[in-house]
Design an enzyme around this catalytic site. Sequence first.
Site, PDB file in Angstrom:
ATOM      1  N   GLU A  58      45.462 -12.950 -13.123  1.00  0.00           N
ATOM      2  CA  GLU A  58      44.313 -13.373 -13.749  1.00  0.00           C
ATOM      3  C   GLU A  58      43.425 -11.890 -13.746  1.00  0.00           C
ATOM      4  OE1 GLU A  58      43.084 -17.846 -12.987  1.00  0.00           O
ATOM      5  OE2 GLU A  58      43.728 -16.889 -11.269  1.00  0.00           O
ATOM      6  N   LYS A  73      45.953 -26.113  -3.809  1.00  0.00           N
ATOM      7  CA  LYS A  73      45.955 -25.292  -4.835  1.00  0.00           C
ATOM      8  C   LYS A  73      46.692 -23.920  -4.298  1.00  0.00           C
ATOM      9  CE  LYS A  73      44.061 -24.593  -8.257  1.00  0.00           C
ATOM     10  NZ  LYS A  73      43.206 -24.854  -9.785  1.00  0.00           N
ATOM     11  N   HIS A 112      56.845 -18.410 -30.709  1.00  0.00           N
ATOM     12  CA  HIS A 112      55.703 -19.270 -31.054  1.00  0.00           C
ATOM     13  C   HIS A 112      55.510 -20.106 -29.682  1.00  0.00           C
ATOM     14  CE1 HIS A 112      56.570 -18.374 -35.176  1.00  0.00           C
ATOM     15  NE2 HIS A 112      57.681 -18.486 -34.884  1.00  0.00           N
ATOM     16  N   SER A 120      42.231 -22.659  -3.036  1.00  0.00           N
ATOM     17  CA  SER A 120      40.969 -22.938  -3.589  1.00  0.00           C
ATOM     18  C   SER A 120      39.753 -23.467  -2.660  1.00  0.00           C
ATOM     19  CB  SER A 120      41.136 -24.272  -4.456  1.00  0.00           C
ATOM     20  OG  SER A 120      40.186 -24.917  -4.715  1.00  0.00           O
TER      21      SER A 120
END
Length: 466
Positions: A296, A289, A162, A283
């Site tokens: 992804e 970043k 979970h 970024s």
Amino acid sequence: MSNEPTKMWSGRFREPLNHQFEQWQRSFPFDWRLLPQEVAASKAHARAIAASGILTEDELASMLAGLDRVLAETALSPALAVEVPNAEDIHHFTELVLTRHIGDLALKLHTGRSRNEQIATDMRLFVRDSIDATVGGLREWALALVALAAQSGEAVMASYTHLQRAEPVLIAHWLLAYVSMIERDISRLEDARKRMNLCPLGSGAIAGATLALDRTIAAQALGFDAPTPNSMDATSDRDFMLDFTQAVSTLGLHISRFAEEITLHATAEFGFIDLPEAFSTGSSAMPQKKNPDLTELIRGKSARLVGAATTLAVLVKGLPLAYNKDLQEGQEPVFDAADTIAGMLSVLPNFTRALKFRLDRMRTAATTGYLNAMAAATYLSNRGVPFRKAHEIIGNAVRLGLETERELDAIPLEELQKLSAAFADDFYAAITVEATLDCHDVIGGTARHRVREALDAAKVRLTSSN
Ligand code: ARG
């Protein structure tokens, strides 16, 4: 070139084709990549018709040499479509170029065959190669995971159900979960390969070749196990493409789960993984970043794989026997799936090898927050307390710990004994992280020696079976 026949079937037609329709229905813009398969299948067919007396030995020799030349001179040249503007598909193209090389002898090649069996054969050859390439890539990725697992030794991490911390596991145990998925993927692909390895050549357009061909000649020449048993099925069967794309889409789902976990573990909130810079991007707006673009993109690519399998399933559904032109639409999803999985597997092994775990943070996550509660309950049940009761007692101990901000091992024995007389001195040894791991001493469990054995066995399986 102006003398080249514009079509392979123009005899019964008086009117020219509508120009837009003509252009739109061509498959050559995408099936050109089947040239190696088309040439191999054509050579195999040439041998079969020669054995039936359609070609003399000399004619067969020039046919084979001519086909080799078609492949050598035009393979993967992007100028193909421009040079042979009339080519409707790869079959037509090959015949046109072969005619340029060996003259009218080329026109004998189509004796006793149909494009319906040709495309079925070409696609089988393409899928067979793609299966082999995918299995090779998967073995490499699995071995990278095994190496990372071996390298992580007895380091621990929290496992989750979970997405809530559950029990400590070895990092190696977690990585081996993906190895299990990969091994199932390999077995699905190998299984598909066995089932598809039959040769459609000799099936004709639908009812079988109109020539007494020995179909085993072509089957053998192309490395198939045998000829297909039914011509109607063979010319319209695309199960092997479904099997491949479905196996690859399941594989994509597995890869996307890995990608998702790595993405999550690389967040500041988890902080379990330091993303390798060689596989991350910055970024343009936020200077601080480091983005997990690889995982992804991989998560996104898996959607295309599912898309390919879905397109094929819908394409074949409700299609009457035998060949229908709809089937031409099945090629591009297969090419796309093959390219997409090849791309994913070209980056995954090196990315996996470059992963760096933040072992301190992983250990802290595994050793705080009462992840040893199940081991604690097991301790009580080993001392004769029924598990249901033990569960409740440890639940009470956890509540006591939460209220007083102490882990179970920081609660003195006297306090524990107020909850149950079954607690004794040896309780603390039973809830160390090592004991917590080792109490899962079953095949497939995270006990340290079980994981060592599992790792060794995986290594053997992945390097021996080929
Ligand atoms: N380009 C066609 C395809 O991919 C080849 C088979 C054509 N057969 C036919 N009867 N028109 O399906």
